[in-house]
Write an enzyme that holds these catalytic residues in place. Structure first.
Site, mmCIF file in Angstrom:
data_model
loop_
_atom_site.group_PDB
_atom_site.id
_atom_site.type_symbol
_atom_site.label_atom_id
_atom_site.label_comp_id
_atom_site.label_asym_id
_atom_site.label_seq_id
_atom_site.Cartn_x
_atom_site.Cartn_y
_atom_site.Cartn_z
ATOM 1 N N VAL A 1 -4.146 -2.755 2.435
ATOM 2 C CA VAL A 1 -4.898 -3.386 3.515
ATOM 3 C C VAL A 1 -5.502 -4.697 3.012
ATOM 4 O O VAL A 1 -6.715 -4.792 2.771
ATOM 5 C CB VAL A 1 -5.998 -2.449 4.076
ATOM 6 C CG1 VAL A 1 -6.612 -3.061 5.342
ATOM 7 C CG2 VAL A 1 -5.451 -1.068 4.379
ATOM 8 N N PRO A 2 -4.667 -5.722 2.830
ATOM 9 C CA PRO A 2 -5.229 -7.029 2.475
ATOM 10 C C PRO A 2 -6.066 -7.520 3.656
ATOM 11 O O PRO A 2 -5.721 -7.292 4.818
ATOM 12 C CB PRO A 2 -3.983 -7.898 2.244
ATOM 13 C CG PRO A 2 -2.871 -7.196 2.927
ATOM 14 C CD PRO A 2 -3.214 -5.747 2.969
ATOM 15 N N HIS A 3 -7.187 -8.163 3.346
ATOM 16 C CA HIS A 3 -8.093 -8.546 4.418
ATOM 17 C C HIS A 3 -9.010 -9.686 4.006
ATOM 18 O O HIS A 3 -9.210 -9.945 2.822
ATOM 19 C CB HIS A 3 -8.935 -7.352 4.857
ATOM 20 C CG HIS A 3 -9.698 -6.728 3.730
ATOM 21 N ND1 HIS A 3 -9.126 -5.802 2.882
ATOM 22 C CD2 HIS A 3 -10.961 -6.893 3.293
ATOM 23 C CE1 HIS A 3 -10.030 -5.416 1.981
ATOM 24 N NE2 HIS A 3 -11.151 -6.073 2.210
ATOM 25 N N CYS A 4 -9.548 -10.356 5.024
ATOM 26 C CA CYS A 4 -10.547 -11.392 4.783
ATOM 27 C C CYS A 4 -11.347 -11.631 6.055
ATOM 28 O O CYS A 4 -10.919 -11.276 7.151
ATOM 29 C CB CYS A 4 -9.901 -12.695 4.314
ATOM 30 S SG CYS A 4 -9.073 -13.620 5.616
#
Length: 149
Positions: free
Chosen positions: A65-68
């Protein structure tokens, strides 16, 4: 706030020409920013890659879950990749990743941001979730499966 409401079919992937994590992230960031008319692509890319460098977003069970968050983004946007052949993501359980959910959200909604990340984590733990996502053959089918789960 439902996860499926933030996924556009233009941001759902099944194949990549590469099995390399950074190339996959670049392609997903491009697609989400394009589909959602996000003009701060470089900022999103920098934030996602900084987060990934700090600690892998491969949380286990075949999920990353890459996120920003960004003050220049006004709503939540989610890209999804369903990969029959998993990719090395330096996951916590050292297993390949088959499901990637890229989350881009506004900086001023931390509670909703955490709710969305939590929904993704719970989704992958549901019985049948991984099998149904792997069996989905179109972006529309992926969104439908997520909505039904």
């Amino acid at each position: 706030m439902q996860l499926a409401d933030f996924i556009k079919t233009k941001s759902v992937f099944f194949r990549f020409d590469t099995g390399e994590k950074h190339a996959i992230l670049d392609a997903m960031i491009d697609a989400v920013c394009s589909a959602e008319n996000i003009e701060c692509r470089d900022e999103v890319r920098r934030a996602v890659f900084e987060r990934e460098a700090d600690r892998s977003t491969g949380i286990g069970r075949g999920l990353a879950v890459p996120h920003c968050r960004s003050d220049n983004v006004h709503d939540f946007h989610v890209g999804v990749a369903v990969l029959k052949n998993g990719v090395d993501w330096d996951a916590l359980d050292d297993r390949p990743v088959n499901f990637i959910f890229l989350v881009v959200g506004p900086g001023d909604k931390p509670e909703q941001y955490l709710q969305l990340l939590s929904q993704i984590s719970r989704l992958i733990r549901l019985p049948d979730a991984t099998a149904r996502l792997l069996a989905a053959g179109t972006p529309q089918a992926v969104v439908k499966v997520i909505r039904e789960l």
